[in-house]
Structure formats: structure tokens, C-alpha cells
Design a protein around this motif. Structure first.
Motif, PDB file in Angstrom:
ATOM      1  N   TYR A  47       0.736  -1.159   0.021  1.00  0.00           N
ATOM      2  CA  TYR A  47      -0.005  -0.139  -0.072  1.00  0.00           C
ATOM      3  C   TYR A  47       0.767   1.278  -0.088  1.00  0.00           C
ATOM      4  CZ  TYR A  47      -3.592   3.355   1.713  1.00  0.00           C
ATOM      5  OH  TYR A  47      -4.230   4.572   1.518  1.00  0.00           O
ATOM      6  N   ALA A  48       1.963   1.324   0.957  1.00  0.00           N
ATOM      7  CA  ALA A  48       2.809   2.492   1.166  1.00  0.00           C
ATOM      8  C   ALA A  48       3.690   2.476  -0.342  1.00  0.00           C
ATOM      9  CB  ALA A  48       3.656   2.272   2.034  1.00  0.00           C
ATOM     10  N   TYR A  49       4.039   1.403  -0.808  1.00  0.00           N
ATOM     11  CA  TYR A  49       4.862   1.777  -1.953  1.00  0.00           C
ATOM     12  C   TYR A  49       3.877   2.052  -3.259  1.00  0.00           C
ATOM     13  CZ  TYR A  49       7.077   0.110  -6.493  1.00  0.00           C
ATOM     14  OH  TYR A  49       7.790  -0.077  -7.757  1.00  0.00           O
ATOM     15  N   THR A  50       2.782   1.447  -3.371  1.00  0.00           N
ATOM     16  CA  THR A  50       1.905   2.043  -4.316  1.00  0.00           C
ATOM     17  C   THR A  50       1.523   3.826  -4.314  1.00  0.00           C
ATOM     18  OG1 THR A  50       0.514  -0.237  -4.373  1.00  0.00           O
ATOM     19  CG2 THR A  50      -0.517   1.900  -5.330  1.00  0.00           C
ATOM     20  N   LEU A  51       1.191   4.049  -2.932  1.00  0.00           N
ATOM     21  CA  LEU A  51       0.900   5.624  -2.888  1.00  0.00           C
ATOM     22  C   LEU A  51       2.068   6.279  -3.175  1.00  0.00           C
ATOM     23  CD1 LEU A  51      -0.910   5.659   0.528  1.00  0.00           C
ATOM     24  CD2 LEU A  51      -1.790   6.073  -1.690  1.00  0.00           C
ATOM     25  N   LYS A  52       3.365   5.773  -2.850  1.00  0.00           N
ATOM     26  CA  LYS A  52       4.692   6.458  -3.096  1.00  0.00           C
ATOM     27  C   LYS A  52       4.835   6.751  -4.834  1.00  0.00           C
ATOM     28  CE  LYS A  52       9.778   6.239  -2.779  1.00  0.00           C
ATOM     29  NZ  LYS A  52      10.506   5.491  -2.439  1.00  0.00           N
ATOM     30  N   VAL A  53       4.659   5.606  -5.421  1.00  0.00           N
ATOM     31  CA  VAL A  53       4.839   5.501  -6.836  1.00  0.00           C
ATOM     32  C   VAL A  53       3.844   6.336  -7.681  1.00  0.00           C
ATOM     33  CG1 VAL A  53       4.808   3.956  -8.977  1.00  0.00           C
ATOM     34  CG2 VAL A  53       5.999   3.400  -6.904  1.00  0.00           C
ATOM     35  N   VAL A  54       2.585   6.530  -7.116  1.00  0.00           N
ATOM     36  CA  VAL A  54       1.484   7.353  -7.773  1.00  0.00           C
ATOM     37  C   VAL A  54       1.471   8.597  -7.662  1.00  0.00           C
ATOM     38  CG1 VAL A  54      -1.071   7.874  -7.724  1.00  0.00           C
ATOM     39  CG2 VAL A  54      -0.300   5.273  -7.834  1.00  0.00           C
ATOM     40  N   GLY A  55       2.306   8.911  -6.368  1.00  0.00           N
ATOM     41  CA  GLY A  55       2.314  10.381  -6.018  1.00  0.00           C
ATOM     42  C   GLY A  55       3.497  10.932  -6.797  1.00  0.00           C
ATOM     43  N   GLN A  56       4.277  10.266  -7.386  1.00  0.00           N
ATOM     44  CA  GLN A  56       5.362  10.863  -8.261  1.00  0.00           C
ATOM     45  C   GLN A  56       5.034  11.113  -9.650  1.00  0.00           C
ATOM     46  OE1 GLN A  56       8.596   7.759  -8.000  1.00  0.00           O
ATOM     47  NE2 GLN A  56       9.048   8.378  -5.788  1.00  0.00           N
ATOM     48  N   ASP A  57       3.814  10.446  -9.918  1.00  0.00           N
ATOM     49  CA  ASP A  57       3.460  10.800 -11.551  1.00  0.00           C
ATOM     50  C   ASP A  57       2.926  11.995 -11.586  1.00  0.00           C
ATOM     51  OD1 ASP A  57       2.761  10.326 -14.041  1.00  0.00           O
ATOM     52  OD2 ASP A  57       1.280   8.866 -13.689  1.00  0.00           O
ATOM     53  N   ASP A  58       3.472  12.841 -12.704  1.00  0.00           N
ATOM     54  CA  ASP A  58       2.648  14.055 -12.827  1.00  0.00           C
ATOM     55  C   ASP A  58       1.594  14.218 -13.794  1.00  0.00           C
ATOM     56  OD1 ASP A  58       4.092  13.689 -15.051  1.00  0.00           O
ATOM     57  OD2 ASP A  58       5.582  15.550 -14.445  1.00  0.00           O
ATOM     58  N   PHE A  59       1.175  12.977 -14.396  1.00  0.00           N
ATOM     59  CA  PHE A  59       0.177  12.897 -15.213  1.00  0.00           C
ATOM     60  C   PHE A  59       0.468  13.832 -16.498  1.00  0.00           C
ATOM     61  CE2 PHE A  59      -1.600  11.627 -11.196  1.00  0.00           C
ATOM     62  CZ  PHE A  59      -1.883  10.210 -11.680  1.00  0.00           C
ATOM     63  N   GLU A  60       1.607  14.192 -16.848  1.00  0.00           N
ATOM     64  CA  GLU A  60       1.569  14.985 -18.220  1.00  0.00           C
ATOM     65  C   GLU A  60       1.183  14.423 -19.442  1.00  0.00           C
ATOM     66  OE1 GLU A  60       5.803  15.659 -18.600  1.00  0.00           O
ATOM     67  OE2 GLU A  60       6.172  17.054 -17.180  1.00  0.00           O
ATOM     68  N   ASP A  61       0.897  12.968 -19.630  1.00  0.00           N
ATOM     69  CA  ASP A  61       0.634  12.248 -20.872  1.00  0.00           C
ATOM     70  C   ASP A  61      -1.142  12.329 -20.843  1.00  0.00           C
ATOM     71  OD1 ASP A  61       0.347  10.867 -18.459  1.00  0.00           O
ATOM     72  OD2 ASP A  61       0.456   8.980 -19.666  1.00  0.00           O
ATOM     73  N   VAL A  62      -1.749  12.809 -19.771  1.00  0.00           N
ATOM     74  CA  VAL A  62      -3.212  13.022 -19.744  1.00  0.00           C
ATOM     75  C   VAL A  62      -3.632  14.217 -20.308  1.00  0.00           C
ATOM     76  CG1 VAL A  62      -5.216  12.889 -18.390  1.00  0.00           C
ATOM     77  CG2 VAL A  62      -3.223  11.420 -17.840  1.00  0.00           C
ATOM     78  N   LYS A  63      -4.524  14.150 -21.379  1.00  0.00           N
ATOM     79  CA  LYS A  63      -5.159  15.495 -22.020  1.00  0.00           C
ATOM     80  C   LYS A  63      -6.354  15.886 -21.052  1.00  0.00           C
ATOM     81  CE  LYS A  63      -3.565  14.430 -26.670  1.00  0.00           C
ATOM     82  NZ  LYS A  63      -3.958  14.208 -27.981  1.00  0.00           N
ATOM     83  N   VAL A  64      -6.213  17.264 -20.633  1.00  0.00           N
ATOM     84  CA  VAL A  64      -7.411  17.573 -19.883  1.00  0.00           C
ATOM     85  C   VAL A  64      -8.247  18.655 -20.845  1.00  0.00           C
ATOM     86  CG1 VAL A  64      -7.881  19.203 -17.884  1.00  0.00           C
ATOM     87  CG2 VAL A  64      -5.949  17.635 -17.664  1.00  0.00           C
ATOM     88  N   PRO A  65      -9.504  18.275 -20.919  1.00  0.00           N
ATOM     89  CA  PRO A  65     -10.212  19.228 -21.980  1.00  0.00           C
ATOM     90  C   PRO A  65     -10.590  20.497 -21.356  1.00  0.00           C
ATOM     91  CG  PRO A  65     -11.585  17.482 -20.722  1.00  0.00           C
ATOM     92  CD  PRO A  65     -10.183  17.174 -20.559  1.00  0.00           C
ATOM     93  N   ASP A  66     -10.645  21.303 -22.394  1.00  0.00           N
ATOM     94  CA  ASP A  66     -10.892  22.799 -22.031  1.00  0.00           C
ATOM     95  C   ASP A  66     -12.335  22.957 -21.394  1.00  0.00           C
ATOM     96  OD1 ASP A  66      -8.624  23.580 -22.991  1.00  0.00           O
ATOM     97  OD2 ASP A  66      -9.309  23.900 -25.139  1.00  0.00           O
ATOM     98  N   ALA A  67     -12.616  24.014 -20.508  1.00  0.00           N
ATOM     99  CA  ALA A  67     -13.809  24.035 -19.830  1.00  0.00           C
ATOM    100  C   ALA A  67     -15.034  24.324 -20.912  1.00  0.00           C
ATOM    101  CB  ALA A  67     -13.743  25.415 -19.318  1.00  0.00           C
ATOM    102  N   PRO A  68     -16.042  23.481 -20.824  1.00  0.00           N
ATOM    103  CA  PRO A  68     -17.205  23.500 -22.022  1.00  0.00           C
ATOM    104  C   PRO A  68     -17.845  25.097 -21.900  1.00  0.00           C
ATOM    105  CG  PRO A  68     -17.889  22.818 -19.903  1.00  0.00           C
ATOM    106  CD  PRO A  68     -16.622  22.712 -19.886  1.00  0.00           C
TER     107      PRO A  68
END
Length: 81
Positions: A47-68
């Protein structure tokens, strides 16, 4: 018949362990405690390892749509129909 039949078992009327059950479980008490502690530590570690690894991801590859964009004219025409 004598009414209620006495059940034989490892627990008394008050649901407490009998001395026989305590003696039967005694050799396994330390081993079971160590194994349970080991399994719990393993799960907490994952559990601690998973939280640590996910916390390091900055999610640059995820496209956020503009506000409608809301169009007030389209809302007025829909409500008049």
C-alpha cells in the motif's frame, strides 16, 4: 429425558475457552502471531509503495479538456420548445 442436553466442546456456557482448548492452541500461538504480523506488514508495504509511486506521477500524458462553453441562446431555444 433430562431436559436440555449438555453439549461437549471447547467452550463453556459463558462462551469462554476451556483449559483444553487453551492447551491445544498454545503451540501455535507464536507462529500464528508472527505469520499474521508478516502478512499485515506485507500488505501495508504494498500500500505504501503504491501511494509513493502514484504520487510521483505528474500525469503529463493525460489530456485535460478545456472548460465547456455555455451558449445562453441555445438554452433559451430549448426551453421555449
Amino acid at each position: 429425558m433430562s431436559g436440555i442436553q449438555q453439549r461437549s466442546g471447547y467452550y463453556d456456557r459463558n462462551h469462554r475457552q476451556s483449559p483444553a482448548l487453551i492447551r491445544a492452541r498454545k503451540p501455535y500461538l507464536i507462529k500464528n502471531t508472527l505469520l499474521g504480523t508478516g502478512i499485515a506488514l506485507f500488505a501495508v508495504g504494498i500500500y505504501a509503495y503504491t501511494l509513493k509511486v502514484v504520487g510521483q506521477d505528474d500525469f503529463e500524458d493525460v489530456k485535460v479538456p478545456d472548460a465547456p462553453v455555455t451558449n445562453t441562446n441555445s438554452l433559451a431555444t430549448k426551453s421555449s420548445k
